[in-house]
Design a protein around this motif. Sequence first.
Motif, short mmCIF file in Angstrom:
data_model
loop_
_atom_site.label_atom_id
_atom_site.label_comp_id
_atom_site.label_asym_id
_atom_site.label_seq_id
_atom_site.Cartn_x
_atom_site.Cartn_y
_atom_site.Cartn_z
N LYS A 7 0.89 -1.40 0.08
CA LYS A 7 -0.02 -0.04 -0.16
C LYS A 7 0.95 1.21 -0.07
O LYS A 7 1.89 1.35 0.82
CB LYS A 7 -0.87 -0.01 1.04
N PHE A 8 0.58 2.28 -0.91
CA PHE A 8 1.09 3.52 -0.93
C PHE A 8 0.23 4.42 -0.76
O PHE A 8 -0.81 4.54 -1.57
CB PHE A 8 1.81 3.69 -2.22
N SER A 9 0.66 5.72 0.16
CA SER A 9 -0.14 6.52 0.32
C SER A 9 0.21 7.86 -0.47
O SER A 9 1.40 8.32 -0.52
CB SER A 9 -0.10 7.02 1.68
N THR A 11 0.42 11.69 -0.76
CA THR A 11 0.41 12.79 0.11
C THR A 11 0.38 13.93 -0.20
O THR A 11 0.20 14.67 0.57
CB THR A 11 2.04 12.53 0.84
N HIS A 30 -9.69 5.13 -0.63
CA HIS A 30 -9.65 6.23 0.35
C HIS A 30 -9.39 5.26 1.97
O HIS A 30 -10.38 4.51 1.95
CB HIS A 30 -10.72 7.02 0.31
N GLN A 31 -8.44 5.51 2.48
CA GLN A 31 -8.44 4.66 3.89
C GLN A 31 -8.09 5.67 5.01
O GLN A 31 -6.80 6.41 4.71
CB GLN A 31 -7.73 3.43 3.64
N VAL A 34 -7.05 9.13 3.72
CA VAL A 34 -5.82 9.29 2.87
C VAL A 34 -6.18 8.56 1.43
O VAL A 34 -6.66 7.37 1.56
CB VAL A 34 -4.43 8.80 3.43
N THR A 35 -5.84 9.16 0.44
CA THR A 35 -5.84 8.41 -0.89
C THR A 35 -5.00 7.44 -1.13
O THR A 35 -3.66 7.89 -0.87
CB THR A 35 -5.94 9.18 -2.06
N CYS A 36 -5.00 6.15 -1.25
CA CYS A 36 -4.14 5.04 -1.47
C CYS A 36 -4.13 4.26 -2.67
O CYS A 36 -5.05 3.91 -3.13
CB CYS A 36 -4.02 4.06 -0.06
N TRP A 38 -2.90 0.28 -3.90
CA TRP A 38 -2.51 -0.97 -3.64
C TRP A 38 -1.87 -1.52 -4.87
O TRP A 38 -2.49 -1.68 -5.91
CB TRP A 38 -3.64 -1.77 -3.22
#
Length: 89
Positions: A7-9, A11, A30-31, A34-36, A38
Amino acid sequence: MPSTIHKFSMTAEQSEFQIPADATVLHVGHQHGVTCLWIQLDLEAPAVTRRFRIYATGQLITEPNDKLTYLGSVQTPAGFVWHLFVVLS
């Protein structure tokens, strides 16, 4: 070759990640505010810099269309919709 999902956020509106060139974006979501992304990637492949860009619905797209590949859209709990692209070099 072994692979895994990371998982990459995102920023900011634009983020860069060191991932293999052939990594596959599996999901945009969105988790926890934050938009992420996978991303499935090969653990043994050499990493390159890949740039990702978020545009909001109605926002002017500043990159040339031939430099963007659409990956997906995500709706935030606040009702905003973000559209994610990978920026091609």
